[in-house]
Design a protein around this motif. Sequence first.
Motif, short mmCIF file in Angstrom:
data_model
loop_
_atom_site.label_atom_id
_atom_site.label_comp_id
_atom_site.label_asym_id
_atom_site.label_seq_id
_atom_site.Cartn_x
_atom_site.Cartn_y
_atom_site.Cartn_z
N HIS A 199 0.84 -1.20 0.00
CA HIS A 199 0.00 0.00 0.00
C HIS A 199 0.87 1.25 0.00
O HIS A 199 0.61 2.21 -0.75
CB HIS A 199 -0.92 -0.01 1.21
CG HIS A 199 -1.90 1.12 1.23
ND1 HIS A 199 -3.26 0.91 1.15
CD2 HIS A 199 -1.73 2.47 1.29
CE1 HIS A 199 -3.88 2.09 1.17
NE2 HIS A 199 -2.97 3.05 1.27
N LEU A 200 1.91 1.26 0.82
CA LEU A 200 2.81 2.42 0.87
C LEU A 200 3.49 2.65 -0.47
O LEU A 200 3.70 3.80 -0.87
CB LEU A 200 3.87 2.20 1.95
CG LEU A 200 3.43 2.49 3.40
CD1 LEU A 200 4.52 2.04 4.37
CD2 LEU A 200 3.13 3.96 3.60
N ALA A 201 3.83 1.57 -1.16
CA ALA A 201 4.48 1.71 -2.47
C ALA A 201 3.58 2.47 -3.45
O ALA A 201 4.07 3.25 -4.28
CB ALA A 201 4.82 0.33 -3.04
N MET A 202 2.27 2.27 -3.33
CA MET A 202 1.34 2.96 -4.21
C MET A 202 1.08 4.41 -3.80
O MET A 202 0.75 5.25 -4.64
CB MET A 202 -0.02 2.22 -4.21
CG MET A 202 0.01 0.82 -4.76
SD MET A 202 -1.67 0.11 -4.68
CE MET A 202 -1.40 -1.49 -5.43
N ASP A 203 1.27 4.71 -2.52
CA ASP A 203 0.71 5.95 -1.97
C ASP A 203 1.74 6.94 -1.43
O ASP A 203 1.40 8.10 -1.20
CB ASP A 203 -0.25 5.58 -0.84
CG ASP A 203 -1.29 6.66 -0.58
OD1 ASP A 203 -1.95 7.08 -1.54
OD2 ASP A 203 -1.42 7.08 0.59
N PHE A 204 2.98 6.51 -1.23
CA PHE A 204 3.92 7.36 -0.49
C PHE A 204 5.24 7.51 -1.24
O PHE A 204 5.76 6.53 -1.77
CB PHE A 204 4.18 6.75 0.90
CG PHE A 204 5.03 7.59 1.78
CD1 PHE A 204 4.51 8.69 2.43
CD2 PHE A 204 6.38 7.30 1.95
CE1 PHE A 204 5.30 9.48 3.25
CE2 PHE A 204 7.18 8.09 2.76
CZ PHE A 204 6.63 9.17 3.41
N LYS A 206 3.89 10.15 -2.72
CA LYS A 206 2.78 10.67 -3.52
C LYS A 206 2.15 9.51 -4.27
O LYS A 206 2.84 8.58 -4.67
CB LYS A 206 3.30 11.72 -4.51
CG LYS A 206 2.22 12.43 -5.31
CD LYS A 206 2.83 13.46 -6.25
CE LYS A 206 1.76 14.24 -7.00
NZ LYS A 206 0.94 13.38 -7.87
N LYS A 207 0.83 9.58 -4.44
CA LYS A 207 0.13 8.50 -5.15
C LYS A 207 0.71 8.28 -6.54
O LYS A 207 1.04 9.24 -7.25
CB LYS A 207 -1.35 8.83 -5.28
CG LYS A 207 -2.20 8.47 -4.07
CD LYS A 207 -3.67 8.65 -4.40
CE LYS A 207 -4.55 8.18 -3.24
NZ LYS A 207 -4.36 9.02 -2.05
N MET A 208 0.84 7.01 -6.90
CA MET A 208 1.22 6.68 -8.27
C MET A 208 0.09 7.11 -9.20
O MET A 208 -1.09 7.09 -8.83
CB MET A 208 1.48 5.18 -8.40
CG MET A 208 2.60 4.66 -7.50
SD MET A 208 4.22 5.31 -7.95
CE MET A 208 4.65 4.22 -9.31
N SER A 209 0.43 7.46 -10.43
CA SER A 209 -0.58 7.99 -11.36
C SER A 209 -1.68 6.97 -11.64
O SER A 209 -2.85 7.33 -11.74
CB SER A 209 0.10 8.42 -12.67
OG SER A 209 0.80 7.32 -13.24
N PHE A 210 -1.33 5.68 -11.73
CA PHE A 210 -2.35 4.69 -12.04
C PHE A 210 -3.31 4.50 -10.87
O PHE A 210 -4.48 4.13 -11.06
CB PHE A 210 -1.72 3.35 -12.44
CG PHE A 210 -0.96 2.66 -11.35
CD1 PHE A 210 -1.60 1.80 -10.48
CD2 PHE A 210 0.41 2.85 -11.21
CE1 PHE A 210 -0.90 1.14 -9.48
CE2 PHE A 210 1.11 2.20 -10.22
CZ PHE A 210 0.46 1.35 -9.34
#
Length: 320
Positions: A199-204, A206-210
């Motif tokens: 989850h952190l990889a996607m969100d921190f 900054k949110k990933m564009s996808f």
Amino acid sequence: MTSFRKLRNQIMQTLPLGFAGVSLLVLLLSPFMAFRWMQQPFLGLFLEPHGVVSQLARENWAAKKNGVQNYDQLITVNDKSITNNTDLRAALANAGATVSLGLTNQQGQPYQVRVEPRPFTRAELVVWFGIPYIVGMAFWFIGIWAYRLSSDKRSSLAFLAFTSSASTITAAYFDMNTTQALVLLWALSLPVAGGALLHLAMDFPKKMSFVERYPGLQWLPWLLTVALAIPVGREILAPSHPWGYINTWLWSYAAISLGILVFLGALVYRVARSHSAMIRQQSRIIVFGSALAFGPIMVTFLLPSAFGQLVRFQVNIAFP
């Protein structure tokens, strides 16, 4: 739709705080469990769930010197059946200078050894309990501190979930190898740690564009967590066989390894591709710290375990 979003936000707020509460409970109970366990004679081995002999040991420990092998199962002590630590305490209550251990290996072949019990030393307690426990406390306080700074951000909630699960994994590590009073919480924290890292990889930071385009993707790590947690809990509470828990733990180690790799990869991607100088700088700092923190334990233990190689865990090196 509004009610669904409200429910989703409530879940996202409540679960990490629940994990933090569980971790705090583990921090409070672990010293009492360790102190109580130290009152019984030490046989020269640690035990994982269902009486399975842990690979954690020193060469001069009595049971190991007398031929007890990793992952054999302890069945009897002085001809008394052993199913949990309560049985073990009762069997050792009036133990003499030597104790007879009845074990069976994974092929179902029984054997017996005799050992001379001794007290568990304070120096051993520092290595096997003290160091992991201090690391567990540090994780918990760091998570709470970060949550208080930015409790409105989902990344801080995911971070709290990770630090809480990591706190439980470290603080209850000694208990997992001794009394198993907290082993269910310890084992369930493994998939939570992996899911939180993803989850952190996607969100921190900054949110990933996808993820911005498809917000529902943020639930995938937690679906993986649930998928792993179900068999983990089942093999602790209602095991298919004494060694059934091992594979569920290996899958959880694989999830943590995946979480670490994806988290580091996402940070490297942000360093290379982000249009924001602040995001690039933040990512550089986090990449360095995360590689230093996760690298040794991932290379020496998590990845080999994920590929089925049961390697000895170096507590006094990996946890600090």
